[in-house]
Design an enzyme around this catalytic site. Structure first.
Site, PDB file in Angstrom:
ATOM      1  N   THR A 141      -3.613  -7.013  17.914  1.00 12.75           N
ATOM      2  CA  THR A 141      -4.021  -7.628  17.138  1.00 12.75           C
ATOM      3  C   THR A 141      -1.448  -8.057  16.323  1.00 12.75           C
ATOM      4  O   THR A 141      -1.159  -7.870  16.899  1.00 12.75           O
ATOM      5  CB  THR A 141      -3.794  -7.087  15.908  1.00 12.75           C
ATOM      6  OG1 THR A 141      -2.722  -5.845  15.192  1.00 12.75           O
ATOM      7  CG2 THR A 141      -5.304  -6.150  16.325  1.00 12.75           C
ATOM      8  N   SER A 195      -7.443 -10.291  14.250  1.00 17.58           N
ATOM      9  CA  SER A 195      -7.019  -9.671  13.734  1.00 17.58           C
ATOM     10  C   SER A 195      -8.484  -8.930  13.519  1.00 17.58           C
ATOM     11  O   SER A 195      -9.014  -9.279  13.183  1.00 17.58           O
ATOM     12  CB  SER A 195      -5.991  -9.627  12.099  1.00 17.58           C
ATOM     13  OG  SER A 195      -7.609 -10.996  11.427  1.00 17.58           O
ATOM     14  N   TYR A 225       5.353   5.517  16.885  1.00 15.97           N
ATOM     15  CA  TYR A 225       4.538   5.178  15.817  1.00 15.97           C
ATOM     16  C   TYR A 225       5.087   5.513  14.566  1.00 15.97           C
ATOM     17  O   TYR A 225       5.017   4.569  13.781  1.00 15.97           O
ATOM     18  CB  TYR A 225       2.797   5.720  15.576  1.00 15.97           C
ATOM     19  CG  TYR A 225       1.874   5.270  14.896  1.00 15.97           C
ATOM     20  CD1 TYR A 225       1.102   3.989  15.113  1.00 15.97           C
ATOM     21  CD2 TYR A 225       1.489   5.800  13.589  1.00 15.97           C
ATOM     22  CE1 TYR A 225       1.003   3.236  14.419  1.00 15.97           C
ATOM     23  CE2 TYR A 225       0.467   5.210  12.856  1.00 15.97           C
ATOM     24  CZ  TYR A 225       0.712   3.813  13.746  1.00 15.97           C
ATOM     25  OH  TYR A 225      -0.663   3.056  12.713  1.00 15.97           O
ATOM     26  N   LYS A 282      -0.204   6.818   7.390  1.00 10.17           N
ATOM     27  CA  LYS A 282      -1.063   6.356   7.574  1.00 10.17           C
ATOM     28  C   LYS A 282      -2.127   7.883   7.131  1.00 10.17           C
ATOM     29  O   LYS A 282      -3.172   8.113   6.610  1.00 10.17           O
ATOM     30  CB  LYS A 282      -1.403   6.568   8.726  1.00 10.17           C
ATOM     31  CG  LYS A 282      -1.455   4.795   9.072  1.00 10.17           C
ATOM     32  CD  LYS A 282      -2.117   3.255   8.766  1.00 10.17           C
ATOM     33  CE  LYS A 282      -2.277   2.120   8.966  1.00 10.17           C
ATOM     34  NZ  LYS A 282      -2.834   1.459   8.714  1.00 10.17           N
ATOM     35  N   ASP A 338      -0.351 -11.631  -1.181  1.00  3.34           N
ATOM     36  CA  ASP A 338       0.541 -10.714  -0.781  1.00  3.34           C
ATOM     37  C   ASP A 338       0.841  -9.065  -1.707  1.00  3.34           C
ATOM     38  O   ASP A 338       0.152  -9.919  -3.353  1.00  3.34           O
ATOM     39  CB  ASP A 338       1.908 -10.916  -0.473  1.00  3.34           C
ATOM     40  CG  ASP A 338       3.122 -10.449  -0.460  1.00  3.34           C
ATOM     41  OD1 ASP A 338       3.182  -9.388  -0.618  1.00  3.34           O
ATOM     42  OD2 ASP A 338       4.416 -10.745  -0.286  1.00  3.34           O
ATOM     43  N   ALA A 345       0.364  -7.188  14.910  1.00  2.00           N
ATOM     44  CA  ALA A 345       0.433  -6.302  13.528  1.00  2.00           C
ATOM     45  C   ALA A 345       0.483  -5.245  14.419  1.00  2.00           C
ATOM     46  O   ALA A 345       2.128  -4.735  14.287  1.00  2.00           O
ATOM     47  CB  ALA A 345      -0.331  -5.657  12.122  1.00  2.00           C
TER      48      ALA A 345
END
Length: 258
Positions: free
Chosen positions: A197, A24, A159, A166, A68, A199
């Site tokens: 990663t 990560s 994406y 973002k 979280d 994610a």
């Protein structure tokens, strides 16, 4: 290049949110910061991640909390723990992003209101919340960072929903920089190129995205986690004291040719 040959972060204290495993971005930043002498409090998402991250945190001699950002009180608990333990906070690295797969893999046009809001809350607004919680505890010249991607500025295939999220995050960085600048706090977004990663694995055609970046980037390769960590370390350091409000790319130059 060994991180310890760059400069020193001795005496710097910070919080890194979003460790998932050894691959990560948050962990890459933590490794470099630790090598340069920084003291840190780390967080991971849940107990499932804890089993993978706990040994890494132990190697870095850093306390690790579950956080979280969607759950009431957990982000507050993390920041208060860090402040109580370290006194002041010199840096925050926010490396948290998520969207429901149904919305992420579909058209933005078809995204659900609930999915869009959840992605925005986790990936964007949690940075504003973390900054606000850190604010009373920030040391002079503190540096706050979050992670973005080229899809904030360009429509990148597959994406999807994360592009607008973002883009909002990068705008948030500019507004936080203006609002927190009078107290000497600096705020930045780091925009790495694609790296493998956990994610990123949720994106469709991610292997093709990495191959395109490797082929077209001026440096003809993907960036590494240590290189991302080195940029974060520079922004933490006093060497970057005159910079704020920017999105800084570390992508082998891909953003200039894409």
């Amino acid at each position: 290049m060994k991180p310890e040959s760059l400069f020193s972060l001795a005496g710097k204290r910070g919080v890194i949110i979003g460790l998932a495993n050894a691959h990560s971005i948050a962990y890459g930043c933590a490794v470099v910061a630790h090598a340069l002498g920084a003291q840190m409090v780390l967080s991971c998402l849940n107990d499932k991640a804890l089993q993978f991250v706990a040994p890494l945190a132990e190697q870095l001699q850093s306390p690790l909390l579950v956080c979280d950002v969607e759950k009431e009180g957990e982000l507050e608990r993390l920041i208060q723990f860090a402040a109580d333990r370290m006194g002041k906070i010199d840096f925050l690295i926010h490396s948290v992003a998520w969207a429901p797969l149904t919305d992420l893999h579909g058209r933005v046009l078809d995204s659900s209101a609930q999915g869009f809001l959840q992605a925005m809350n986790i990936s964007c607004h949690s940075f504003a919340r973390a900054a606000r919680l850190c604010e009373p505890h920030l040391a002079p010249g503190a540096s706050l960072m979050t992670m973005s991607y080229l899809g904030a500025d360009e429509a990148v295939a597959h994406y999807g929903l994360m592009g607008p999220v973002k883009a909002a995050l990068e705008s948030l960085v500019r507004y936080l920089a203006v609002e927190m600048g009078p107290a000497g706090t600096r705020v930045h977004a780091i925009s790495p190129g694609p790296v493998p990663t956990r994610a990123a694995s949720g994106l469709q055609e991610f292997d093709a995205l990495m191959e395109k970046a490797k082929t077209n980037a001026p440096l003809k390769r993907l960036v590494t986690l240590p290189e991302i960590g080195q940029l974060a370390a520079f922004l933490i350091s006093d060497a970057a004291s005159g910079m704020t409000g920017q999105t800084l790319y570390v992508d082998g130059g891909y953003h200039i040719v894409n």
